[in-house]
Design a protein around this motif. Structure first.
Motif, PDB file in Angstrom:
ATOM      1  N   ALA A  91      31.700  35.862  36.436  1.00  0.00           N
ATOM      2  CA  ALA A  91      30.924  34.748  36.965  1.00  0.00           C
ATOM      3  C   ALA A  91      29.870  34.772  37.821  1.00  0.00           C
ATOM      4  CB  ALA A  91      32.008  33.572  37.055  1.00  0.00           C
ATOM      5  N   THR A  92      29.754  35.811  38.501  1.00  0.00           N
ATOM      6  CA  THR A  92      29.120  36.182  39.658  1.00  0.00           C
ATOM      7  C   THR A  92      27.491  36.605  39.026  1.00  0.00           C
ATOM      8  OG1 THR A  92      29.598  38.535  40.016  1.00  0.00           O
ATOM      9  CG2 THR A  92      30.827  36.804  41.381  1.00  0.00           C
ATOM     10  N   PHE A  93      27.573  37.036  38.109  1.00  0.00           N
ATOM     11  CA  PHE A  93      26.266  37.300  37.343  1.00  0.00           C
ATOM     12  C   PHE A  93      26.117  36.831  35.940  1.00  0.00           C
ATOM     13  CE2 PHE A  93      29.170  41.140  37.132  1.00  0.00           C
ATOM     14  CZ  PHE A  93      29.271  41.324  35.870  1.00  0.00           C
ATOM     15  N   GLY A  94      26.914  35.811  35.461  1.00  0.00           N
ATOM     16  CA  GLY A  94      26.729  34.961  34.426  1.00  0.00           C
ATOM     17  C   GLY A  94      27.541  35.290  33.190  1.00  0.00           C
ATOM     18  N   LEU A  95      28.366  35.966  33.541  1.00  0.00           N
ATOM     19  CA  LEU A  95      29.221  36.588  32.186  1.00  0.00           C
ATOM     20  C   LEU A  95      30.736  36.373  32.529  1.00  0.00           C
ATOM     21  CD1 LEU A  95      27.849  40.040  31.364  1.00  0.00           C
ATOM     22  CD2 LEU A  95      27.508  37.923  30.084  1.00  0.00           C
ATOM     23  N   PHE A  96      31.564  36.616  31.500  1.00  0.00           N
ATOM     24  CA  PHE A  96      33.040  36.633  31.781  1.00  0.00           C
ATOM     25  C   PHE A  96      33.604  37.772  30.881  1.00  0.00           C
ATOM     26  CE2 PHE A  96      32.620  34.005  28.065  1.00  0.00           C
ATOM     27  CZ  PHE A  96      33.597  34.247  27.210  1.00  0.00           C
ATOM     28  N   GLY A  97      34.925  38.016  31.317  1.00  0.00           N
ATOM     29  CA  GLY A  97      35.271  38.935  30.312  1.00  0.00           C
ATOM     30  C   GLY A  97      35.979  38.528  29.021  1.00  0.00           C
ATOM     31  N   ALA A  98      35.494  39.266  27.892  1.00  0.00           N
ATOM     32  CA  ALA A  98      35.698  38.767  26.474  1.00  0.00           C
ATOM     33  C   ALA A  98      36.659  39.656  25.616  1.00  0.00           C
ATOM     34  CB  ALA A  98      34.422  38.345  25.895  1.00  0.00           C
ATOM     35  N   TRP A  99      37.442  40.324  26.394  1.00  0.00           N
ATOM     36  CA  TRP A  99      38.393  41.350  25.543  1.00  0.00           C
ATOM     37  C   TRP A  99      39.844  40.940  25.711  1.00  0.00           C
ATOM     38  CZ3 TRP A  99      36.848  46.533  28.360  1.00  0.00           C
ATOM     39  CH2 TRP A  99      35.511  47.066  27.767  1.00  0.00           C
TER      40      TRP A  99
ATOM     41  N   ALA B  47      45.388  49.358  45.233  1.00  0.00           N
ATOM     42  CA  ALA B  47      44.597  48.752  43.998  1.00  0.00           C
ATOM     43  C   ALA B  47      44.272  47.528  44.425  1.00  0.00           C
ATOM     44  CB  ALA B  47      45.910  48.459  42.991  1.00  0.00           C
ATOM     45  N   THR B  48      43.111  47.133  43.632  1.00  0.00           N
ATOM     46  CA  THR B  48      42.341  45.724  43.831  1.00  0.00           C
ATOM     47  C   THR B  48      41.984  45.377  42.563  1.00  0.00           C
ATOM     48  OG1 THR B  48      40.094  46.987  44.197  1.00  0.00           O
ATOM     49  CG2 THR B  48      41.650  46.466  46.128  1.00  0.00           C
ATOM     50  N   PHE B  49      41.832  43.936  42.288  1.00  0.00           N
ATOM     51  CA  PHE B  49      41.549  43.398  40.990  1.00  0.00           C
ATOM     52  C   PHE B  49      40.696  42.334  41.058  1.00  0.00           C
ATOM     53  CE2 PHE B  49      45.899  45.153  41.102  1.00  0.00           C
ATOM     54  CZ  PHE B  49      46.408  45.317  39.828  1.00  0.00           C
ATOM     55  N   GLY B  50      39.657  42.190  40.295  1.00  0.00           N
ATOM     56  CA  GLY B  50      38.651  41.237  40.080  1.00  0.00           C
ATOM     57  C   GLY B  50      38.132  41.176  39.127  1.00  0.00           C
TER      58      GLY B  50
ATOM     59  N   SER C 111      39.591  50.967  36.211  1.00  0.00           N
ATOM     60  CA  SER C 111      38.496  50.874  35.335  1.00  0.00           C
ATOM     61  C   SER C 111      37.610  49.754  35.878  1.00  0.00           C
ATOM     62  CB  SER C 111      38.827  50.856  33.991  1.00  0.00           C
ATOM     63  OG  SER C 111      37.831  50.428  32.894  1.00  0.00           O
ATOM     64  N   ALA C 112      36.187  50.085  35.613  1.00  0.00           N
ATOM     65  CA  ALA C 112      35.195  48.958  36.072  1.00  0.00           C
ATOM     66  C   ALA C 112      35.149  48.132  34.823  1.00  0.00           C
ATOM     67  CB  ALA C 112      33.958  49.566  36.478  1.00  0.00           C
ATOM     68  N   GLY C 113      35.760  48.531  33.809  1.00  0.00           N
ATOM     69  CA  GLY C 113      35.585  47.666  32.388  1.00  0.00           C
ATOM     70  C   GLY C 113      34.407  48.088  31.918  1.00  0.00           C
TER      71      GLY C 113
ATOM     72  N   VAL D   9      40.761  44.981  34.246  1.00  0.00           N
ATOM     73  CA  VAL D   9      41.855  43.923  34.366  1.00  0.00           C
ATOM     74  C   VAL D   9      42.312  43.401  32.913  1.00  0.00           C
ATOM     75  CG1 VAL D   9      42.379  41.788  35.146  1.00  0.00           C
ATOM     76  CG2 VAL D   9      41.062  43.122  36.614  1.00  0.00           C
ATOM     77  N   GLU D  10      41.297  43.210  32.042  1.00  0.00           N
ATOM     78  CA  GLU D  10      41.669  42.596  30.790  1.00  0.00           C
ATOM     79  C   GLU D  10      42.693  43.773  29.881  1.00  0.00           C
ATOM     80  OE1 GLU D  10      38.830  39.753  28.721  1.00  0.00           O
ATOM     81  OE2 GLU D  10      37.492  41.639  29.546  1.00  0.00           O
ATOM     82  N   LEU D  11      42.512  45.142  30.176  1.00  0.00           N
ATOM     83  CA  LEU D  11      43.104  46.218  29.356  1.00  0.00           C
ATOM     84  C   LEU D  11      44.624  46.077  30.161  1.00  0.00           C
ATOM     85  CD1 LEU D  11      40.728  48.987  28.794  1.00  0.00           C
ATOM     86  CD2 LEU D  11      41.339  47.476  27.211  1.00  0.00           C
ATOM     87  N   ALA D  12      44.712  46.050  31.287  1.00  0.00           N
ATOM     88  CA  ALA D  12      45.835  46.042  32.142  1.00  0.00           C
ATOM     89  C   ALA D  12      46.671  44.840  31.679  1.00  0.00           C
ATOM     90  CB  ALA D  12      45.647  46.153  33.677  1.00  0.00           C
ATOM     91  N   LEU D  13      46.230  43.669  31.582  1.00  0.00           N
ATOM     92  CA  LEU D  13      46.734  42.452  30.845  1.00  0.00           C
ATOM     93  C   LEU D  13      47.473  42.823  29.655  1.00  0.00           C
ATOM     94  CD1 LEU D  13      44.267  39.780  31.989  1.00  0.00           C
ATOM     95  CD2 LEU D  13      46.457  39.797  32.801  1.00  0.00           C
ATOM     96  N   ALA D  14      47.051  43.620  28.911  1.00  0.00           N
ATOM     97  CA  ALA D  14      47.607  43.876  27.557  1.00  0.00           C
ATOM     98  C   ALA D  14      48.788  44.618  27.761  1.00  0.00           C
ATOM     99  CB  ALA D  14      46.405  44.403  26.696  1.00  0.00           C
TER     100      ALA D  14
END
Length: 230
Positions: free
Chosen positions: A124-132, A117-120, A54-56, A102-107
């Motif tokens: 931060a590269t476009f001014g945000l962060f994951g908030a799930w 598989a790759t993870f990223g 998933s691209a999130g 990544v956040e859903l996988a972490l849960a």
């Protein structure tokens, strides 16, 4: 779109939007939570269709949000539903997992990856962060130092490095084999182990609960144990 199907004792929940690398819209988030919560099998295998896990979050949706906080809360509720689900949830990452993926996988209870598989966490590269819930779970899983490096740099980890850092526990050709391996064990023992390993209360409280749960399982499986000793 979220697809749900049964494979023996495993409920397979697939994020099925491959043309958008399985990016998630609000309705997809709600459907994903429902699919996990409605599962009656002992194990849920969470995976993505096509060449990505998933691209999130769908960035087209994010860019047009009137209430970004509500969208973050929605994603958090889905991650919490995965984390607290009665079945064991195995995240089988094949292809790209980015941001909310990544956040859903972490849960999930267990995270495994294929060699592709790759993870990223590129936020931060476009001014945000994951908030799930990612900023909560990532240091628990990887340790604070690895989590800081991963999130602040925006770099991509391959399967081997994800395994080295603890982001995944195994690299396997097919994540379904891990899901079926877990599903082959006693469902009541799986449930107790989930509860015990998720417990973050003080140690003495955990140990009391552990001893009680052990005694209950011995009573439930006494006949099986006697057969093993004969």
């Amino acid at each position: 779109m979220i697809r749900s199907s049964r494979d023996g004792d495993v409920r397979v929940v697939t994020i099925d939007r491959p043309d958008r690398r399985n990016a998630l819209r609000p309705a997809d988030l709600d459907a994903l939570a429902a699919a996990v919560e409605d599962a009656t099998e002992p194990v849920v295998l969470l995976r993505g269709a096509g060449d990505a896990f998933s691209a999130g979050a769908d960035l087209d949706v994010v860019a047009a949000l009137d209430d970004p906080e509500a969208f973050a809360r929605r994603g958090q509720r889905v991650a919490n539903a995965i984390e607290s689900a009665d079945p064991v949830v195995v995240a089988g990452v094949d292809g790209a997992a980015r941001g909310g993926g990544v956040e859903l996988a972490l849960a999930a209870d267990v995270r495994v990856a294929t060699p592709d598989a790759t993870f990223g966490e590129p936020g931060a590269t476009f001014g945000l962060f994951g908030a799930w819930g990612g900023t909560v779970r990532l240091p628990r899983v990887m340790g604070e130092g690895e989590a800081m490096d991963f999130a602040l740099s925006g770099r991509v980890l391959d399967a081997a490095e994800a395994n080295r850092t603890g982001l995944v526990s195994r690299v396997v050709p097919d994540p379904a084999t891990v899901a079926h391996e877990i599903a082959g064990n006693a469902p009541d023992a799986l449930g107790v182990l989930q509860e015990r390993l998720r417990d973050r209360r003080p140690q003495s409280t955990q140990e009391d609960a552990e001893a009680t749960a052990f005694a209950e399982l011995v009573a439930a499986h006494r006949d099986d144990l006697q057969e093993l000793t004969e």
